[in-house]
Design a protein around this motif. Sequence first.
Motif, PDB file in Angstrom:
ATOM      1  N   ASP A  54      11.149   1.036  19.514  1.00  0.00           N
ATOM      2  CA  ASP A  54      10.652   2.432  19.383  1.00  0.00           C
ATOM      3  C   ASP A  54      11.856   3.383  19.321  1.00  0.00           C
ATOM      4  OD1 ASP A  54       8.074   1.908  20.021  1.00  0.00           O
ATOM      5  OD2 ASP A  54       8.213   2.273  22.081  1.00  0.00           O
ATOM      6  N   SER A  55      13.061   2.959  19.766  1.00  0.00           N
ATOM      7  CA  SER A  55      14.196   3.856  19.438  1.00  0.00           C
ATOM      8  C   SER A  55      14.605   3.784  17.915  1.00  0.00           C
ATOM      9  CB  SER A  55      15.365   3.248  20.468  1.00  0.00           C
ATOM     10  OG  SER A  55      15.777   1.968  20.045  1.00  0.00           O
ATOM     11  N   VAL A  56      14.274   2.562  17.315  1.00  0.00           N
ATOM     12  CA  VAL A  56      14.886   2.474  15.934  1.00  0.00           C
ATOM     13  C   VAL A  56      13.795   2.937  15.100  1.00  0.00           C
ATOM     14  CG1 VAL A  56      14.974   0.758  13.979  1.00  0.00           C
ATOM     15  CG2 VAL A  56      15.736   0.093  16.229  1.00  0.00           C
ATOM     16  N   TYR A  57      12.474   3.097  15.250  1.00  0.00           N
ATOM     17  CA  TYR A  57      11.623   3.608  14.438  1.00  0.00           C
ATOM     18  C   TYR A  57      11.258   5.097  14.424  1.00  0.00           C
ATOM     19  CZ  TYR A  57      11.018  -1.241  13.182  1.00  0.00           C
ATOM     20  OH  TYR A  57      10.895  -2.472  12.802  1.00  0.00           O
ATOM     21  N   SER A  58      11.793   5.747  15.626  1.00  0.00           N
ATOM     22  CA  SER A  58      11.615   7.147  16.144  1.00  0.00           C
ATOM     23  C   SER A  58      12.755   7.836  15.516  1.00  0.00           C
ATOM     24  CB  SER A  58      11.411   7.396  17.503  1.00  0.00           C
ATOM     25  OG  SER A  58      12.537   6.740  18.290  1.00  0.00           O
ATOM     26  N   ALA A  59      13.822   7.205  14.893  1.00  0.00           N
ATOM     27  CA  ALA A  59      15.325   7.692  14.623  1.00  0.00           C
ATOM     28  C   ALA A  59      14.897   8.494  13.139  1.00  0.00           C
ATOM     29  CB  ALA A  59      16.326   6.711  14.597  1.00  0.00           C
ATOM     30  N   PRO A  60      15.835   9.176  12.741  1.00  0.00           N
ATOM     31  CA  PRO A  60      15.740   9.846  11.473  1.00  0.00           C
ATOM     32  C   PRO A  60      15.771   8.929  10.331  1.00  0.00           C
ATOM     33  CG  PRO A  60      17.397  11.065  12.791  1.00  0.00           C
ATOM     34  CD  PRO A  60      16.957   9.723  13.527  1.00  0.00           C
ATOM     35  N   ARG A  61      16.597   7.697  10.600  1.00  0.00           N
ATOM     36  CA  ARG A  61      16.309   6.752   9.362  1.00  0.00           C
ATOM     37  C   ARG A  61      14.772   6.428   9.142  1.00  0.00           C
ATOM     38  NH1 ARG A  61      19.593   0.911   9.193  1.00  0.00           N
ATOM     39  NH2 ARG A  61      18.527   0.174   7.277  1.00  0.00           N
ATOM     40  N   PHE A  62      13.996   6.467  10.153  1.00  0.00           N
ATOM     41  CA  PHE A  62      12.557   5.904   9.803  1.00  0.00           C
ATOM     42  C   PHE A  62      11.539   7.126   9.895  1.00  0.00           C
ATOM     43  CE2 PHE A  62      13.712   1.339  10.205  1.00  0.00           C
ATOM     44  CZ  PHE A  62      12.821   1.055   9.276  1.00  0.00           C
ATOM     45  N   THR A  63      11.917   8.205  10.226  1.00  0.00           N
ATOM     46  CA  THR A  63      11.132   9.373  10.294  1.00  0.00           C
ATOM     47  C   THR A  63      10.535   9.929   8.828  1.00  0.00           C
ATOM     48  OG1 THR A  63      12.991  10.837  10.954  1.00  0.00           O
ATOM     49  CG2 THR A  63      11.658  10.060  12.693  1.00  0.00           C
ATOM     50  N   CYS A  64      11.900   9.668   8.216  1.00  0.00           N
ATOM     51  CA  CYS A  64      11.666  10.161   6.636  1.00  0.00           C
ATOM     52  C   CYS A  64      10.485   9.328   5.819  1.00  0.00           C
ATOM     53  CB  CYS A  64      12.910  10.030   5.918  1.00  0.00           C
ATOM     54  SG  CYS A  64      13.956   8.483   5.759  1.00  0.00           S
ATOM     55  N   VAL A  65      10.541   8.036   6.371  1.00  0.00           N
ATOM     56  CA  VAL A  65       9.527   7.159   5.822  1.00  0.00           C
ATOM     57  C   VAL A  65       8.181   7.447   6.202  1.00  0.00           C
ATOM     58  CG1 VAL A  65       8.722   4.753   5.671  1.00  0.00           C
ATOM     59  CG2 VAL A  65      11.169   5.053   5.647  1.00  0.00           C
ATOM     60  N   TRP A  66       8.111   7.524   7.391  1.00  0.00           N
ATOM     61  CA  TRP A  66       6.759   8.066   8.109  1.00  0.00           C
ATOM     62  C   TRP A  66       6.187   9.363   7.746  1.00  0.00           C
ATOM     63  CZ3 TRP A  66       6.251   3.499   9.274  1.00  0.00           C
ATOM     64  CH2 TRP A  66       7.074   2.693  10.306  1.00  0.00           C
ATOM     65  N   ASN A  67       7.104  10.434   7.531  1.00  0.00           N
ATOM     66  CA  ASN A  67       6.833  11.768   6.908  1.00  0.00           C
ATOM     67  C   ASN A  67       6.445  11.683   5.806  1.00  0.00           C
ATOM     68  OD1 ASN A  67       7.197  12.995   9.908  1.00  0.00           O
ATOM     69  ND2 ASN A  67       9.405  13.491   9.246  1.00  0.00           N
ATOM     70  N   THR A  68       6.987  11.014   4.807  1.00  0.00           N
ATOM     71  CA  THR A  68       6.720  11.136   3.524  1.00  0.00           C
ATOM     72  C   THR A  68       5.394  10.217   3.254  1.00  0.00           C
ATOM     73  OG1 THR A  68       8.960  10.638   2.736  1.00  0.00           O
ATOM     74  CG2 THR A  68       7.391  10.196   1.116  1.00  0.00           C
ATOM     75  N   ALA A  69       5.102   9.236   4.151  1.00  0.00           N
ATOM     76  CA  ALA A  69       3.885   8.253   3.968  1.00  0.00           C
ATOM     77  C   ALA A  69       2.658   9.231   4.501  1.00  0.00           C
ATOM     78  CB  ALA A  69       3.890   7.181   4.680  1.00  0.00           C
ATOM     79  N   GLN A  70       2.814   9.988   5.744  1.00  0.00           N
ATOM     80  CA  GLN A  70       2.155  10.980   6.234  1.00  0.00           C
ATOM     81  C   GLN A  70       1.480  12.017   5.356  1.00  0.00           C
ATOM     82  OE1 GLN A  70       2.749  12.185  10.339  1.00  0.00           O
ATOM     83  NE2 GLN A  70       1.428  14.029  10.017  1.00  0.00           N
ATOM     84  N   TYR A  71       2.762  12.534   4.634  1.00  0.00           N
ATOM     85  CA  TYR A  71       2.400  13.466   3.763  1.00  0.00           C
ATOM     86  C   TYR A  71       1.433  12.845   2.532  1.00  0.00           C
ATOM     87  CZ  TYR A  71       2.277  17.650   0.550  1.00  0.00           C
ATOM     88  OH  TYR A  71       2.365  18.795  -0.184  1.00  0.00           O
ATOM     89  N   LEU A  72       1.622  11.901   1.967  1.00  0.00           N
ATOM     90  CA  LEU A  72       0.870  11.220   1.027  1.00  0.00           C
ATOM     91  C   LEU A  72      -0.662  11.256   1.668  1.00  0.00           C
ATOM     92  CD1 LEU A  72       3.274   8.420  -0.399  1.00  0.00           C
ATOM     93  CD2 LEU A  72       2.313  10.400  -1.489  1.00  0.00           C
ATOM     94  N   ASN A  73      -0.776  10.615   2.682  1.00  0.00           N
ATOM     95  CA  ASN A  73      -2.197  10.483   3.486  1.00  0.00           C
ATOM     96  C   ASN A  73      -2.639  11.949   3.368  1.00  0.00           C
ATOM     97  OD1 ASN A  73      -1.062   7.830   6.039  1.00  0.00           O
ATOM     98  ND2 ASN A  73      -1.424   7.725   3.906  1.00  0.00           N
ATOM     99  N   SER A  74      -2.091  12.994   3.821  1.00  0.00           N
ATOM    100  CA  SER A  74      -2.627  14.212   3.627  1.00  0.00           C
ATOM    101  C   SER A  74      -3.187  14.814   2.417  1.00  0.00           C
ATOM    102  CB  SER A  74      -1.570  15.224   4.139  1.00  0.00           C
ATOM    103  OG  SER A  74      -0.892  15.669   3.362  1.00  0.00           O
ATOM    104  N   ARG A  75      -2.541  13.871   1.491  1.00  0.00           N
ATOM    105  CA  ARG A  75      -2.951  14.327  -0.060  1.00  0.00           C
ATOM    106  C   ARG A  75      -4.236  13.086  -0.470  1.00  0.00           C
ATOM    107  NH1 ARG A  75      -0.631  17.555  -3.111  1.00  0.00           N
ATOM    108  NH2 ARG A  75      -2.791  17.450  -3.894  1.00  0.00           N
ATOM    109  N   GLY A  76      -4.526  12.574   0.454  1.00  0.00           N
ATOM    110  CA  GLY A  76      -5.680  11.496   0.140  1.00  0.00           C
ATOM    111  C   GLY A  76      -4.999  10.293  -0.431  1.00  0.00           C
ATOM    112  N   ILE A  77      -3.770   9.950  -0.281  1.00  0.00           N
ATOM    113  CA  ILE A  77      -3.124   8.535  -1.014  1.00  0.00           C
ATOM    114  C   ILE A  77      -2.990   7.646   0.170  1.00  0.00           C
ATOM    115  CG2 ILE A  77      -1.244   7.469  -2.034  1.00  0.00           C
ATOM    116  CD1 ILE A  77      -3.003   9.560  -3.674  1.00  0.00           C
ATOM    117  N   THR A  78      -3.467   6.543   0.179  1.00  0.00           N
ATOM    118  CA  THR A  78      -3.584   5.427   0.943  1.00  0.00           C
ATOM    119  C   THR A  78      -3.128   4.080   0.352  1.00  0.00           C
ATOM    120  OG1 THR A  78      -5.858   4.782   0.980  1.00  0.00           O
ATOM    121  CG2 THR A  78      -5.207   6.308   2.683  1.00  0.00           C
ATOM    122  N   ASP A  79      -2.926   4.216  -1.062  1.00  0.00           N
ATOM    123  CA  ASP A  79      -2.308   2.999  -1.695  1.00  0.00           C
ATOM    124  C   ASP A  79      -0.853   3.172  -1.813  1.00  0.00           C
ATOM    125  OD1 ASP A  79      -1.786   0.805  -3.197  1.00  0.00           O
ATOM    126  OD2 ASP A  79      -2.654   1.699  -5.086  1.00  0.00           O
TER     127      ASP A  79
END
Length: 466
Positions: free
Chosen positions: A97-122
């Motif tokens: 949890d400490s690894v995946y909540s750090a900035p190194r991974f929040t950029c991955v989650w935030n980018t993917a989440q933004y893609l999700n918000s645009r209807g992209i799941t592929d």
Amino acid sequence: MKNILFLTITTIVLFVYTASAQNLTVDGAKKYQTIHGLGVNINPQSWNVNPNAVKTVIDSLITGLGCTSFRLMYDDCDWEARNDNNDPNSYNWAYYDSVYSAPRFTCVWNTAQYLNSRGITDITLSPDGAAPGWMGGTKLKPGVEVEYAEMMASMVYYGQKRRTPAIHFSMLSPINETTCGGGEAPVMTTNQLGTIFSSIATHLIHDGITNVTLVGPDDCDGWPASVHAIITNKITMSKLKFLGGHQYGNSTSTSKGLVDSVKNSAYKDRGVIMTEANEVCNGFKCDGGSYNPDYGFNNYAGPAYKYILQHLNVGVNGIQLWEGYDSRYHHPNRYLTWSFWGIFAVNDTLKPDVYTIRPHYYVFKQLYNFVKPGFQRIDISTSRPNLTVSAFRNPKNGEIIITGKNDSDDPQTIDGILKNLASISTLKYYYTDASHNFSRGADVEVNDQSFSKLIPAFGVFTLVGK
């Protein structure tokens, strides 16, 4: 009698002339692969530098270019700096949890989440680079394969089941170019690679992750042995829908080899995605912080279009161009370096807040804007020299897409016929060349399923009709 004879001879002559004039045939009765998605690679680490700039580029890639598929490439594969515990089948969430909540991974989650918000799941998660030092760094130690697999599987589990909101992505590429010398993945044997894939598959099954599958081997010239290690393992193949491969330049050796591997396997329902493909950028020096002397249509973007059509014509189901926008990676030099392959060019590397369109954008809009997931490639043939063509059909409404690249320095007229397709009266015409960017030309009339169109020298064209 003479008049009748003259009329008959004239009719025969006209028939022969018309038949010989046709130099392009589209046959809807001959159907090939279904398209899974067309898209790009992007680097989510850029989100931590300027998220608004990344959002703007992503918006243009989706709504402008027409991307439906994204591969998120980020480095390195060393985030488990110390072993989470001594059990590779049990996640230590206090640690992870400490690894995946750090900035190194929040950029991955935030980018993917933004893609999700645009209807992209592929979306494919594709970490690359060296493993943790205790696993061997750039060369994987024997016996740590299950630990490497646990690290990858824990990332999937966190994104799918522990993060709020959950991230919707469809594939994981756990190893990138392992036979390239350690610059983009730890070097490992094919047995190690096979163990990693099957171990991750076992985790996904045990963890109840039903909507994420594996893709790979995403390898260099050593891909045949890597494919064999994957495709001969039943557990791995139960969690793999697509083989993935990389190819740059004017060759289909990898794409055709992967397609043939599927055809000759026990898993003929699987497909192939070219997870990296493009024209070579400045002898690959664009990887190391050097610009391409010519990003223009004639010498870079236009040839790239031809090569992508060639991959589709051998039967691949998807394309992910390298890459969406300029960004920085540790690969291949093992230190942070700008990669200048982007469809969007960064204006200032010291302040990357503005990105400018390169010619690739307009060229690939000729394909990406029209051919969507679920479309099926249909047969097309031409007797015209220096002309590469592909054709697709939307099974839902019968729309057809004919697209191609004229490699001649002279304009070429295509005289086409549509066979075994619903009647069409007009084809919309779009073209791109050194002087025109995704321009709409005059509609092309279709009479008795025949049509004619002059294609500009070196031009890329698309004809659309239903």
